[in-house]
Design a protein around this motif. Structure first.
Motif, PDB file in Angstrom:
ATOM      1  N   GLY A   1       0.475  -1.412   0.099  1.00 42.98           N
ATOM      2  CA  GLY A   1       0.011   0.170  -0.313  1.00 42.98           C
ATOM      3  C   GLY A   1       0.908   1.429   0.265  1.00 42.98           C
ATOM      4  N   SER A   2       1.798   1.110   0.484  1.00 40.26           N
ATOM      5  CA  SER A   2       2.998   2.143   0.731  1.00 40.26           C
ATOM      6  C   SER A   2       3.872   2.490  -0.682  1.00 40.26           C
ATOM      7  CB  SER A   2       3.402   2.038   1.805  1.00 40.26           C
ATOM      8  OG  SER A   2       4.036   1.643   1.795  1.00 40.26           O
ATOM      9  N   GLU A   3       3.065   1.683  -1.814  1.00 46.42           N
ATOM     10  CA  GLU A   3       4.258   1.346  -3.155  1.00 46.42           C
ATOM     11  C   GLU A   3       6.041   1.659  -2.520  1.00 46.42           C
ATOM     12  OE1 GLU A   3       1.821   4.606  -5.995  1.00 46.42           O
ATOM     13  OE2 GLU A   3       0.630   3.785  -5.270  1.00 46.42           O
ATOM     14  N   VAL A   4       6.365   1.055  -1.700  1.00 49.65           N
ATOM     15  CA  VAL A   4       7.716   1.153  -1.770  1.00 49.65           C
ATOM     16  C   VAL A   4       8.556  -0.226  -2.525  1.00 49.65           C
ATOM     17  CG1 VAL A   4       7.965   1.264   0.722  1.00 49.65           C
ATOM     18  CG2 VAL A   4       8.118  -0.212   0.369  1.00 49.65           C
ATOM     19  N   ARG A   5       9.614  -0.391  -3.069  1.00 52.38           N
ATOM     20  CA  ARG A   5      10.647  -0.809  -3.947  1.00 52.38           C
ATOM     21  C   ARG A   5      10.824  -1.663  -3.587  1.00 52.38           C
ATOM     22  NH1 ARG A   5      12.363   1.442 -10.244  1.00 52.38           N
ATOM     23  NH2 ARG A   5      10.240   2.724  -9.612  1.00 52.38           N
ATOM     24  N   SER A   6      10.705  -1.774  -2.008  1.00 51.28           N
ATOM     25  CA  SER A   6      11.806  -2.454  -0.968  1.00 51.28           C
ATOM     26  C   SER A   6      11.947  -2.076   0.276  1.00 51.28           C
ATOM     27  CB  SER A   6      13.655  -1.905  -1.100  1.00 51.28           C
ATOM     28  OG  SER A   6      13.699  -0.960  -0.879  1.00 51.28           O
ATOM     29  N   VAL A   7      12.242  -3.433   1.424  1.00 46.87           N
ATOM     30  CA  VAL A   7      11.912  -2.967   2.354  1.00 46.87           C
ATOM     31  C   VAL A   7      12.546  -2.247   2.947  1.00 46.87           C
ATOM     32  CG1 VAL A   7      12.686  -4.461   4.764  1.00 46.87           C
ATOM     33  CG2 VAL A   7      11.331  -5.975   2.508  1.00 46.87           C
ATOM     34  N   PRO A   8      13.701  -1.548   2.690  1.00 44.90           N
ATOM     35  CA  PRO A   8      14.462  -0.872   3.591  1.00 44.90           C
ATOM     36  C   PRO A   8      13.873   0.559   3.112  1.00 44.90           C
ATOM     37  CG  PRO A   8      16.126  -1.827   2.584  1.00 44.90           C
ATOM     38  CD  PRO A   8      15.184  -2.563   2.307  1.00 44.90           C
ATOM     39  N   GLU A   9      13.161   1.010   1.967  1.00 42.08           N
ATOM     40  CA  GLU A   9      12.591   2.308   1.887  1.00 42.08           C
ATOM     41  C   GLU A   9      11.417   2.237   2.785  1.00 42.08           C
ATOM     42  OE1 GLU A   9      10.128   3.943  -2.345  1.00 42.08           O
ATOM     43  OE2 GLU A   9      11.080   2.263  -2.038  1.00 42.08           O
ATOM     44  N   PHE A  10      10.531   1.262   3.284  1.00 42.73           N
ATOM     45  CA  PHE A  10       9.526   1.055   3.969  1.00 42.73           C
ATOM     46  C   PHE A  10      10.064   1.327   5.163  1.00 42.73           C
ATOM     47  CE2 PHE A  10       6.841  -0.512   7.689  1.00 42.73           C
ATOM     48  CZ  PHE A  10       5.674  -0.079   6.928  1.00 42.73           C
TER      49      PHE A  10
ATOM     50  N   HIS B   1      17.258   3.769   7.232  1.00 40.64           N
ATOM     51  CA  HIS B   1      17.517   3.015   6.050  1.00 40.64           C
ATOM     52  C   HIS B   1      18.398   3.211   4.973  1.00 40.64           C
ATOM     53  CE1 HIS B   1      16.860   4.341   2.304  1.00 40.64           C
ATOM     54  NE2 HIS B   1      16.254   3.248   1.536  1.00 40.64           N
ATOM     55  N   LEU B   2      19.692   3.349   5.842  1.00 44.86           N
ATOM     56  CA  LEU B   2      20.969   3.374   5.058  1.00 44.86           C
ATOM     57  C   LEU B   2      21.624   2.139   6.097  1.00 44.86           C
ATOM     58  CD1 LEU B   2      23.945   3.775   3.537  1.00 44.86           C
ATOM     59  CD2 LEU B   2      24.262   6.017   5.014  1.00 44.86           C
ATOM     60  N   LEU B   3      21.314   2.566   7.491  1.00 47.43           N
ATOM     61  CA  LEU B   3      21.966   0.970   8.022  1.00 47.43           C
ATOM     62  C   LEU B   3      21.147  -0.709   7.721  1.00 47.43           C
ATOM     63  CD1 LEU B   3      23.163  -0.746  10.163  1.00 47.43           C
ATOM     64  CD2 LEU B   3      21.827   0.142  11.545  1.00 47.43           C
ATOM     65  N   SER B   4      20.079  -0.361   7.079  1.00 50.72           N
ATOM     66  CA  SER B   4      19.342  -1.471   7.041  1.00 50.72           C
ATOM     67  C   SER B   4      19.824  -2.001   5.535  1.00 50.72           C
ATOM     68  CB  SER B   4      17.565  -1.912   6.988  1.00 50.72           C
ATOM     69  OG  SER B   4      17.430  -0.629   6.135  1.00 50.72           O
ATOM     70  N   SER B   5      19.838  -0.412   4.494  1.00 50.70           N
ATOM     71  CA  SER B   5      20.539  -1.076   3.214  1.00 50.70           C
ATOM     72  C   SER B   5      21.286  -1.520   2.995  1.00 50.70           C
ATOM     73  CB  SER B   5      20.241   0.449   2.474  1.00 50.70           C
ATOM     74  OG  SER B   5      19.535   1.091   2.716  1.00 50.70           O
ATOM     75  N   VAL B   6      22.772  -0.589   4.150  1.00 50.68           N
ATOM     76  CA  VAL B   6      23.584  -1.603   3.841  1.00 50.68           C
ATOM     77  C   VAL B   6      24.288  -3.096   3.975  1.00 50.68           C
ATOM     78  CG1 VAL B   6      26.257  -1.499   4.935  1.00 50.68           C
ATOM     79  CG2 VAL B   6      24.970  -0.003   4.354  1.00 50.68           C
ATOM     80  N   ILE B   7      23.097  -4.054   5.711  1.00 53.53           N
ATOM     81  CA  ILE B   7      22.735  -4.790   6.015  1.00 53.53           C
ATOM     82  C   ILE B   7      22.709  -6.255   5.120  1.00 53.53           C
ATOM     83  CG2 ILE B   7      21.715  -6.271   7.344  1.00 53.53           C
ATOM     84  CD1 ILE B   7      21.523  -4.204   9.630  1.00 53.53           C
ATOM     85  N   PHE B   8      21.505  -5.363   4.285  1.00 49.56           N
ATOM     86  CA  PHE B   8      20.514  -6.525   3.301  1.00 49.56           C
ATOM     87  C   PHE B   8      20.988  -6.587   2.114  1.00 49.56           C
ATOM     88  CE2 PHE B   8      16.168  -5.009   4.795  1.00 49.56           C
ATOM     89  CZ  PHE B   8      16.303  -6.701   4.554  1.00 49.56           C
TER      90      PHE B   8
ATOM     91  N   THR C   1      21.156  -0.290  -5.622  1.00 46.55           N
ATOM     92  CA  THR C   1      20.612   0.614  -7.347  1.00 46.55           C
ATOM     93  C   THR C   1      19.600   1.870  -6.029  1.00 46.55           C
ATOM     94  OG1 THR C   1      20.866  -1.441  -8.685  1.00 46.55           O
ATOM     95  CG2 THR C   1      19.348   1.162  -9.144  1.00 46.55           C
ATOM     96  N   GLY C   2      18.705   1.071  -5.617  1.00 41.17           N
ATOM     97  CA  GLY C   2      17.263   2.025  -5.285  1.00 41.17           C
ATOM     98  C   GLY C   2      17.529   2.100  -3.618  1.00 41.17           C
ATOM     99  N   ASP C   3      18.150   1.533  -2.953  1.00 40.74           N
ATOM    100  CA  ASP C   3      18.090   2.605  -1.879  1.00 40.74           C
ATOM    101  C   ASP C   3      19.842   3.022  -1.359  1.00 40.74           C
ATOM    102  OD1 ASP C   3      15.613   1.712  -0.693  1.00 40.74           O
ATOM    103  OD2 ASP C   3      16.319   0.168  -1.040  1.00 40.74           O
ATOM    104  N   ILE C   4      20.234   2.985  -2.221  1.00 37.56           N
ATOM    105  CA  ILE C   4      21.595   2.968  -1.805  1.00 37.56           C
ATOM    106  C   ILE C   4      22.168   3.541  -2.988  1.00 37.56           C
ATOM    107  CG2 ILE C   4      24.199   2.604  -1.345  1.00 37.56           C
ATOM    108  CD1 ILE C   4      23.599  -0.115  -0.203  1.00 37.56           C
ATOM    109  N   TRP C   5      22.568   3.832  -4.420  1.00 39.00           N
ATOM    110  CA  TRP C   5      23.231   4.218  -5.289  1.00 39.00           C
ATOM    111  C   TRP C   5      22.492   5.584  -6.055  1.00 39.00           C
ATOM    112  CZ3 TRP C   5      27.635   3.722  -7.452  1.00 39.00           C
ATOM    113  CH2 TRP C   5      27.660   4.529  -8.097  1.00 39.00           C
TER     114      TRP C   5
END
Length: 564
Positions: free
Chosen positions: A121-130, A140-147, A380-384
């Motif tokens: 429903g929030s139209e996110v592309r990834s879990v870190p974006e949520f 967001h950045l911490l979880s993106s690096v972990i993922f 690509t989406g959450d870091i770059w």
């Protein structure tokens, strides 16, 4: 899932026995070649549907629920499932069913019924974006690096598992197997993006079953059916070995080294909910569904085949123990991880043998592809795009996604050999899940149900939960400060510690920091959902509540024959 080292399995997966070479012939290799051709054909066909970055990363949010549901379960049918759970079946017996009926089904149902409306429903592309929308850029950045890191590591584990199996069974050098499989995964994901990965995972699901079902049927016939299997296994390991709950009272000894409380809380709650509800390699399949109703049904549809997979994975492990008494015995040269290869060598004729090898290869490639496709999306989406090169046009990010796919596969090839330093790759994966997924789930679930949770609370809860799990496992347990009967049981306790510390820190910090305005939390907190609500799912049997509670009821019924 498992632990870093298993005292009952001194050989580990990379110690597959030398005597497992299969007598494959031209027919077997023809089946393998046909599979590779079909995989590339699917990727070539899917490339025509990739015009935007949304097409590449989430298949344009256009896939039907039955496709995403099968892909959801196939993405999990990698190294942990095929070799690992068969090895667990041989080592721990029927206790292994806990990883399915209490360690997967409830969490998958929770994802479909409760969490997917927030994700989709929030139209996110990834879990870190949520996490970005709920807690801000730090979490967001911490979880993106972990993922990103864990996705590459897990992709490498699948590659390495496949390499050592093909070396033992076919005589291929490990580097050849890694490069060949890596190339094919790279080719079809770069061509067709997530659509290619998902449709290949549906194909791989049926190929895997076609490989494993003959093993189970022929194996049961060899040992005299379930009755003959029960007699042989009970004679060697005792009556509790074929029960799910026997000997799990607190203070009692059992092969698993865990009691009912750590099984229910450690595996059934924190580990399973942490994995199934936040692992983007799984959630990404649901996010690619065509609408909210299909997204919610994705994990619920997947729950039904997941219920039955123990028949094709755990039972062969028991059969291997019955037909090969030396399996797992000290000095025998056969580890528990040899269970599936031993059965393939001893039971299958040519042709069927080629199908079985193809099924194993499909399982490892599905596991790798799931993690590569989640890696390229997150990186690509959450870091770059978020922190390195923001504000570019869509064509740039589509091209970047393809480049990240290449880098992800190459990094997976590199980390494949990192797995060689661990005595049991299945256990290596379990450790990664307990360190990273449990703290994520803790922060997610608190932030989703308590609107007072703040950005600072989410960040420090995520960080402290991860550190707590590592401290418990590596310092308290590995150094002998805390005594736990097995590494498997220690992972359950590490997960409980991660959740407890993460929850305490999240709540404490949130109480002393400023929360976001309630108006900005619509669609991110339970009870504050956007007005449009869930989609209409039509017929009663397609409704998420019916599917979800039906799966839970069937899981409870599955326990009945193994509980008395």
């Amino acid at each position: 899932m498992g632990d870093l080292h298993d005292p009952h399995d001194p050989h580990g997966t990379h110690g597959l026995a030398e005597g497992l070479r299969l007598p494959v012939d031209g027919l077997d290799y023809a089946i393998l070649a046909l599979y590779f051709a079909v995989v590339l054909g699917v990727g070539w066909a899917a490339r025509r549907s990739v015009r935007t970055s949304l097409d590449f990363f989430l298949a344009g949010r256009s896939l039907p629920a039955w496709v995403t549901g099968l892909a959801f379960v196939a993405a999990n049918l990698g190294a942990t499932e095929i070799l690992g759970m068969a090895a667990n079946g041989a080592q721990y017996g029927v206790y292994t069913v806990h990883w399915y009926w209490i360690g997967a089904i409830p969490a998958m149902v929770f994802l479909g019924l409760v969490m997917m409306p927030f994700y989709y429903g929030s139209e996110v592309r990834s879990v870190p974006e949520f996490l970005l929308r709920r807690f801000g850029p730090s979490s967001h950045l911490l979880s993106s690096v972990i993922f990103a890191v864990s996705s590459v590591l897990i992709a490498g584990v699948n590659l390495y598992a496949m390499a050592i199996v093909l070396q033992a069974l076919l005589g291929w050098p490990q580097w050849v197997a890694v490069v060949v499989a890596g190339f094919f995964v790279l080719a079809y994901i770069t061509l067709g993006g997530l659509s290619s990965a998902v449709y290949n995972e549906v194909l791989q699901f049926f190929v895997i079953l076609a490989a494993l079902i003959p093993l189970t049927v022929v194996g049961l016939e060899r040992v005299g059916g379930w009755g003959g299997l029960s007699d042989r296994v009970t004679e060697r390991r005792g009556g509790d070995f074929l029960t799910a709950w026997g000997g799990t009272g607190i203070g009692h000894a059992n092969p698993l080294g865990a009691n009912w409380l750590t099984i229910v809380l450690g595996l059934g709650f924190v580990l399973s909910f942490g994995y199934w509800t936040t692992n983007f390699a799984e959630v990404q399949r649901a996010l690619s569904a065509k609408d909210l109703g299909a997204a919610r049904r994705t994990p619920l549809i997947a729950a039904f085949p997941k219920l039955l997979i123990p028949l094709a994975v755990v039972v062969p492990g028991l059969i291997a123990l019955a037909v090969e008494p030396a399996l797992g015995a000290p000095g025998s040269g056969l580890s528990y991880n040899d269970a599936i290869p031993v059965l393939m060598r001893d039971l299958l004729p040519n042709g069927v043998l080629g199908l079985a090898v193809t099924g194993l290869l499909a399982a490892f490639m599905a596991g790798m592809a799931a993690n590569v496709s989640s890696f390229n999306t997150v990186f690509t989406g959450d870091i770059w795009a978020a922190y390195v090169r923001p504000g570019r046009d869509d064509a740039y990010y589509l091209a970047a996604g393809r480049v990240m796919t290449v880098l992800g596969v190459l990094a997976g090839m590199g980390t494949a050999f990192l797995a060689a330093s661990f005595s049991n790759i299945m256990n290596y994966l379990q450790t990664l899940f307990s360190f990273f997924n449990v703290p994520l789930f803790c922060v997610f679930v608190i932030g989703m149900f308590w609107r007072r949770t703040t950005a600072a609370g989410g960040f420090w809860g995520l960080l402290s939960g991860t550190v707590a799990a590592m401290v418990h496992y590596f310092v308290l347990y590995r150094q002998g400060i805390v005594s736990i009967p097995s590494d498997q049981g220690a992972n359950f306790v590490s997960a409980i510690a991660a959740f407890a510390v993460g929850a305490l820190v999240t709540v404490s910090v949130s109480l002393f920091t400023e929360p976001r305005p309630a108006a900005s939390l619509a669609g991110l907190v339970h009870g504050m959902r956007p007005a449009d609500g869930p989609a209409d799912d039509g017929a009663w049997y397609r409704r998420p509540a019916v599917l979800g509670w039906g799966a839970v009821a069937l899981a409870a019924l599955c326990y009945v024959p193994f509980s008395f």
